[in-house]
Design a protein around this motif. Structure first.
Motif, PDB file in Angstrom:
ATOM      1  N   HIS A   1      -4.565   7.163  -2.696  1.00 16.57           N
ATOM      2  CA  HIS A   1      -4.244   5.884  -2.062  1.00 16.57           C
ATOM      3  C   HIS A   1      -4.174   4.788  -3.116  1.00 16.57           C
ATOM      4  CE1 HIS A   1      -5.039   6.773   2.345  1.00 16.57           C
ATOM      5  NE2 HIS A   1      -5.391   7.894   1.735  1.00 16.57           N
TER       6      HIS A   1
ATOM      7  N   VAL B   1       0.500   5.897  -0.112  1.00 17.60           N
ATOM      8  CA  VAL B   1      -0.292   7.122  -0.167  1.00 17.60           C
ATOM      9  C   VAL B   1       0.587   8.221  -0.752  1.00 17.60           C
ATOM     10  CG1 VAL B   1      -1.613   8.837   1.138  1.00 17.60           C
ATOM     11  CG2 VAL B   1      -1.550   6.454   1.924  1.00 17.60           C
TER      12      VAL B   1
ATOM     13  N   THR C   1      -8.731   6.814  -1.761  1.00 17.25           N
ATOM     14  CA  THR C   1      -8.370   8.082  -2.407  1.00 17.25           C
ATOM     15  C   THR C   1      -9.455   9.127  -2.162  1.00 17.25           C
ATOM     16  OG1 THR C   1      -7.050   6.981  -4.084  1.00 17.25           O
ATOM     17  CG2 THR C   1      -7.963   9.116  -4.684  1.00 17.25           C
TER      18      THR C   1
ATOM     19  N   ARG D   1       0.829  -1.207   0.000  1.00 14.96           N
ATOM     20  CA  ARG D   1       0.000   0.000   0.000  1.00 14.96           C
ATOM     21  C   ARG D   1       0.858   1.250   0.000  1.00 14.96           C
ATOM     22  NH1 ARG D   1      -4.941  -2.051   1.156  1.00 14.96           N
ATOM     23  NH2 ARG D   1      -4.753  -4.148   2.013  1.00 14.96           N
TER      24      ARG D   1
END
Lengths: 699, 545
Positions: free
Chosen positions: B250, B237, B267, B235
């Protein structure tokens, strides 16, 4: 004064071979030879070639009334990084023209891409105050107070040559000229290349690159040319030496030493000149010239007997043949596309099972596996050998022995095994891939020029051109092919048909409806004088011809169209003519015009030429004479994909008017012509072989 | 002797050459500067079931995937049985074509022996579609101009004149639009002709065997490349400047045995300005970034693209839904590779570069309304790219777009502007074992004392390109009017007074690895070349001042 006994000599020094050609006063080729290039002392190989052809023709040095020379030395010095230590001087505030370039990666998916090496590191990039603008006005004077410090830096950097490129110097060169004078006062003997002399076009990155490339090879080429001249003079040569340029004209040794960048790629230009001359002799207005040698294939479009021009090409590409991976050079050149497809191009199978051919080449050493000199990789020539298209005992004037078994073994191991096929199928596949590559390059080149290939005659030459011509033509939808005489030394023959000429392309921006006619005429008067003075040193007598062109486009477009102007001072009424000519050419290329859109002109070009040698009168076409083959031999038929008997002929035994049908091979000392099963051949009155596709026989 | 697969490969090469030829022909004829400078076009060939077989490698990644999906959509919309030779279909629906109204997509069925054996398609960026024009100020898609739903533009060779009139009547550049649409038609037709010729030359009745060969070979290669990757979910960001408030993007990247799945869940939602991104466009840039690392030498087609799947919740800014405004969708679209690389670098730490400037630094300038001589400049500049494990980032170089930068001399010849400086920005490359690429320092002013209007839509003014694995951040972009003027935000419309200089500094790329580990000699070379200051060499790299 020339006499009927006079001869002219051309020497083309290539990377592997030096080609020498002798012609008589009527432009008949009287002797040719190929000798090995002697890289450490190129004049040795050249002298050997010259002695051989003079002896063959039984003439003496005193009868040599013209000598044209072309060499890859300039190109090789750039590729092999053997030039001078260059320092650049650009306008203050613009040190990074070279580093910033066009801000572009040449390969979209290459995350680990490196930018091309452009010869001058940032540590060797200096600047000087002063500023011209696009309207030719001086915004700030040259910072003469800083010249002492600049000279000191040049000394500290041990500059061997200086490339000066100041903003808008193409429009107003005063600062560049003044700077050279001031620098040479302080550093006598300093070699300085000025951008407005090397390449007076707008676009600072391209102009700087061109100036650097010129400076980089200038010391080397100046000493080479001086020595070359001395060696031939001591041998007995009495006439001046003229140099072949990339633009397809000849220039003097002095001009060549000053602007050596114009000598780059002169060999391929010779080939295009030959094709253009044959086009004129045979009245073929639309031609594709196809020159396939040992390493590359060159394709060039020739319309109305004139090779297409370009103003830009790339040298020493990091990834060969990938656009944008090299150094742009902006000089007048003959436009052609060159791809890595030659006899020595190496084939391999990639991880996806795709067969790839080139651009890597086995060169001449070790060369293809069939040469038996230690080459193991299968090449285009190996595939031709395995398919029976090359007669083992007669390749390259019989000087190279061909080992068919070695060719088949290399094909079987590196292509056949991974693809699960035998050597013959591997050879067939390899040929199909490389022929497709060349046809695609030709089609793409035509598209980029707004032209079509279909109606053209292909003029094929070079060591491998006649062998692959039918196979490439079929894929490019071309139906007629011409194989000239002496196709193996085509470039050197072309040198002898070139005029003495000089071309200048200079930027001067204007909207068509705001054209300043008087200013433009003064602009042209300057460049006419510059070009004529130069051509007169190489061609003291005879009328000179001018060709003037303008590079025009609709405002806002990125693509310029070249329009020919009358060869005289412009008048106000010519503006309407220019608009009409632009619209005619635009609609030819794009099928329509754009009414109401304003038209702009970016660059103007002038070419001044001496007359080219007169064309030979066309001989009448002799009556068709069917001929009998010397023997038949099994070849892999490229139409059927199976072995078929092919008729074998010696070219020198074919009478004028001879006709024959494919599949056939026509052998001569420096190359072989393949007449595919769907083509027939006929020899014309001048000894050219015409191959014509028969649509009925197409696969 | 049997003809091996090499014959199929020759035909594959032919298709690739044909789409490149079509692409070049489109670029030559185009009126839009963005097409010329960025190659913002595409051309493709499809089989009878709508599977993409070949696509031109053009200047921008924005058409990867989007064209493949668009043809499927159009083919499903119009029954194949009703198609006739000479028909051509068209749309500029951002959610079908390429993310904003300017991109027009055409599709043409190709007939052979009386039946449809495949399709050709092409896309080009048209200059103007009315509305508020190119910019982020529209409140919804209706403000942004004319939307043409999927329709038949050409019927058996006859152009629908009313449709063309509508496109022209709704544009500030009707002549250029008409020219570009005719160029698209010619492109489809030429592709179809070439395809037909190839089938005659090789004696084909249909494209089925060739299509299977291309797609299976490409799928097999792509799956082999995926098989070599570590499996799992990662993951990331990425915070971007946005229009007037920062936006969080995201992503979760799952590498499975036989596919990759990228999910934008988390997101931030769409905003009221036209920087929202339809999913097809976010997908294009994301898949481009992945394909740079995973099987980059496999051509784009249905087989190589299928294993790359992208999803996102409807209404997030990377899956904008109609009628959200999307005109400047490329500003954030170009940031998605950095988002994707944030995930992928955790799986493949050695292969993924640090963040870069990424968003191109457009510098559109126009005359003020009261000026006597109108002009419009669409200048393009770039910052530095992120450092790679073994290589420094590239200074002043476009990535992910393939845009061409501008030249000073040609710019000054056509518009009343004067540049005072354009050089690399010392110390803007993020420090690291390998250094980020440098941004540029550009100064420009009016050449005749008139004020100039400036339209900004860039990124990385508030959020610099981050380094990786201990590498430092690149310098942020910085834009101001006058050397002592206040910093401007990354988006908006501004007026440059005639006696002031615009100082326009593009961002640097991030560094890779700890700067203390950079080879001393290399740091010294950077100092000697003026890329790194002596002060930074000592304080950041730990060298001798």
């Amino acid at each position: 004064m020339t006499t009927a006994d006079d001869v002219r000599l051309a020497i083309d020094i290539g990377g592997t071979f030096t080609d020498t050609v002798l012609i008589d006063a009527k432009s008949n080729v009287v002797a040719t030879t190929k000798t090995a290039t002697t890289p450490h002392e190129p004049a040795f190989g050249a002298l050997e070639g010259a002695r051989i052809v003079l002896e063959k023709a039984n003439v003496g040095w005193h009868q040599v009334a013209g000598f044209i020379h072309g060499t890859t030395l300039a190109t090789n010095a750039l590729i092999e990084r053997r030039g001078a230590r260059v320092v650049t001087v650009t306008t203050a505030g613009f040190r990074d023209i070279l580093e910033i370039a066009y801000e572009r990666r040449y390969s979209q998916y290459a995350i680990n891409l490196e930018k091309p090496d452009l010869l001058v590191p940032r540590t060797h990039a200096l600047t000087i105050g002063g500023r011209m603008d696009a309207q030719e006005h001086e915004r700030h004077p040259l910072d003469e107070a800083a010249v002492d410090a600049l000279a000191e830096e040049l000394r500290a950097l041990q500059a061997e040559a200086v490339a000066v490129c100041l903003l808008h110097a193409y429009a107003n060169p005063a600062h560049e000229a003044r700077l050279r004078a001031l620098l040479v006062q302080r550093l006598p003997g300093l070699v300085v290349s000025l951008s407005h002399e090397v390449s007076p076009e707008a676009r600072e990155f391209d102009r700087l690159c061109t100036t650097i490339a010129n400076a980089y090879i200038q010391p080397l080429m100046a000493s080479y040319l001086a020595k070359f001249q001395l060696q031939f003079a001591s041998e007995g040569l009495a006439c001046p030496i003229l140099m072949m340029t990339a633009g397809g004209g000849m220039t003097t040794l002095d001009a060549a030493a000053r602007l050596p960048i114009r000598l780059v790629e002169s060999g391929p230009a010779g080939g295009a000149i030959l094709a253009a001359r044959i086009a004129a002799e045979t009245s073929e207005a639309e031609v594709l010239s196809f020159d396939m040698g040992g390493t590359t294939a060159k394709l060039c479009l020739i319309d109305n007997f004139r090779p297409q021009n370009a103003r830009k090409f790339e040298i020493s590409r990091a990834e060969r043949f990938v656009k944008g991976s090299g150094m742009p050079v902006r000089i007048p050149v003959i436009e052609m596309i060159e791809i890595g497809a030659g006899g020595g191009s190496i084939a391999s199978v990639d991880w996806l099972g795709r067969l790839q051919v080139g651009p890597e080449s086995a060169g001449s050493d070790p060369g293809p596996a069939a040469f038996g000199k230690g080459g193991e990789a299968p090449t285009v020539t190996d595939a031709d050998v395995a398919q029976g298209l090359i007669e083992p005992g007669r390749f390259a004037e019989g000087r190279l022995n061909i080992d068919r078994g070695a060719a088949e073994a290399a094909l079987a191991k590196h292509i056949g095994a991974p693809l699960g096929v035998d050597a013959l199928a591997a050879a067939f596949g390899l040929s199909e891939i490389v022929d497709e590559n060349m046809a695609s390059a030709g089609r793409m080149h035509a598209v980029e020029s707004g032209k079509d290939l279909g109606a053209r005659v292909m003029i094929a030459f070079g060591g491998n051109g006649p062998l692959h011509a039918t196979r490439v033509a079929r894929r490019a939808q071309v139906r007629r092919i011409l194989i000239p005489r002496d196709p193996g030394v085509g470039s050197a023959v072309g040198f002898l048909y070139a005029p003495v000429s000089f071309e200048i392309v200079r930027s001067r921006y204007s909207l068509l409806d705001k054209l300043d006619i008087d200013g433009l005429n003064r602009f042209f008067a300057d460049i006419v004088k510059e070009a004529e003075d130069l051509v007169r040193t190489g061609a003291p007598q005879g009328a000179l011809t001018q060709r003037r062109t303008a590079f025009m486009r609709y405002h806002g477009q990125g693509h310029e169209i070249e329009i020919e102007l009358p060869a005289r001072p412009m008048e106000a009424s010519d503006v309407a003519f220019l608009q009409a000519a632009f619209e005619a050419e635009y609609s030819r290329q794009f099928s329509r015009i754009v009414p109401g859109m304003s038209i702009e002109i970016l660059n103007w070009a002038l070419s001044v030429s001496s007359p080219a040698p007169a064309l030979q009168a066309a001989a009448p076409l002799p009556p068709p004479t069917p001929v009998k083959p010397r023997e038949t031999r099994d070849i892999l038929c490229d139409v059927a994909g199976t072995l078929k008997p092919a008729a074998v002929f010696d070219r020198e035994e074919l009478p004028l008017g001879a006709t024959l049908r494919g599949p056939a091979l026509i052998i001569e000392p420096q190359t072989t012509t393949l007449v595919s099963a769907d083509f027939s051949a006929r020899v014309d009155g001048q000894g050219n072989i015409w191959l014509t596709g028969d649509p009925e026989e197409r696969p | 002797m049997t003809i091996p697969d090499t014959r199929l490969q020759v035909m594959w090469n032919r298709l690739l050459a044909v789409v490149e030829e079509q692409g070049q022909a489109l670029i030559r004829a185009a009126f839009s500067p963005i097409v010329r400078e960025c190659g913002d076009i595409s051309a493709g060939i499809f089989d009878a079931s709508g599977r993409m077989l070949a696509q031109a490698v053009t200047g921008t990644p924005g058409h990867i995937n989007t064209m493949a999906e668009a043809v499927k959509t159009l083919r499903a919309r119009f029954p194949v049985a009703e198609m006739r030779p000479g028909d051509i279909y068209m749309t500029n629906d951002p959610w079908i074509a390429s993310g904003h109204l300017n991109d027009f997509l055409l599709m043409m069925p190709v007939f052979h022996s009386g039946s449809v054996i495949g399709f050709t398609s092409c896309t080009s960026h048209l200059v103007d579609l009315g509305g508020l024009g190119m910019g982020p100020e529209g409140a919804d898609i209706y403000d942004e101009g004319l939307l043409i739903p999927p329709c038949k533009l050409v019927s058996e060779g006859v152009v629908n004149a009313l449709l063309l009139d509508i496109v022209k009547a709704n544009s500030r550049e009707p002549i250029a639009n008409e020219g570009d649409i005719y160029a698209l038609i010619a492109c489809c037709e030429a592709g179809a002709t070439r395809l037909h010729q190839m089938m005659l030359e090789f004696g084909l009745d249909d494209l089925d065997a060739l299509a299977d060969h291309i797609i299976e070979t490409s799928r097999r290669g792509t799956l082999a490349a995926i098989a070599a990757l570590p499996k799992g979910t990662w993951r990331s960001v990425l915070t971007v400047d946005g229009y007037d408030a920062e936006i969080d993007l995201h992503a979760a990247l799952t590498i499975a045995d036989d596919h990759l799945l990228l999910d934008f869940a988390g997101t931030d939602p769409c905003v009221s300005k036209g920087i929202n991104v339809p999913l097809n466009y976010a997908t294009a840039y994301s898949v481009f970034a992945l394909r740079c690392i995973i099987g980059p030498d496999i051509p784009n087609n249905a087989g190589s693209l299928e294993p790359f799947r992208v999803t996102g919740p409807k209404g997030c800014i990377l899956n904008a839904q109609a009628p959200a405004p999307v005109a400047m969708r490329h500003t954030l679209g170009q940031m998605t590779p950095d988002l994707v690389y944030g995930c992928l670098s955790q799986a493949l730490p050695d292969l993924v570069p640090a963040e870069g400037a990424s968003c191109m630094y457009d510098l559109p300038m126009r005359n003020v309304p009261e000026a006597s001589d109108p002009f419009a400049l669409e200048l393009v500049f770039n910052g530095g790219t992120g450092a790679r494990k073994q290589l420094d980032g590239l200074s002043a170089t476009a990535f992910p777009s393939g845009v061409w930068g501008s030249q000073i001399e040609t710019t000054e010849a056509v518009a009343p502007v004067l540049f005072h400086r354009r050089e690399l920005r010392m110390d803007s490359g993020g420090p690291g074992r390998t250094r980020g690429g440098l941004g540029q320092h550009i100064e420009v002013s009016s050449a005749d004392g008139q004020d100039i209007l400036l339209f900004l839509s860039v990124e990385r003014v508030r959020n610099a390109a981050k380094g990786r694995h201990g590498g430092g951040d690149g310098a942020s972009g910085r834009i101001r009017i006058g050397h002592d003027g206040p910093d401007l935000p990354s988006k908006g419309e501004f007026r440059i007074p005639g006696d002031k200089t615009l100082v326009f500094e593009t961002p640097g790329g991030g560094g890779f690895g700890p700067p203390q580990e950079r080879d001393t000699k290399t740091v010294e070379n950077d100092v000697a070349a003026g890329l790194v200051s002596a002060h930074a060499a000592k304080s950041i790299y730990g060298g001798q001042e």
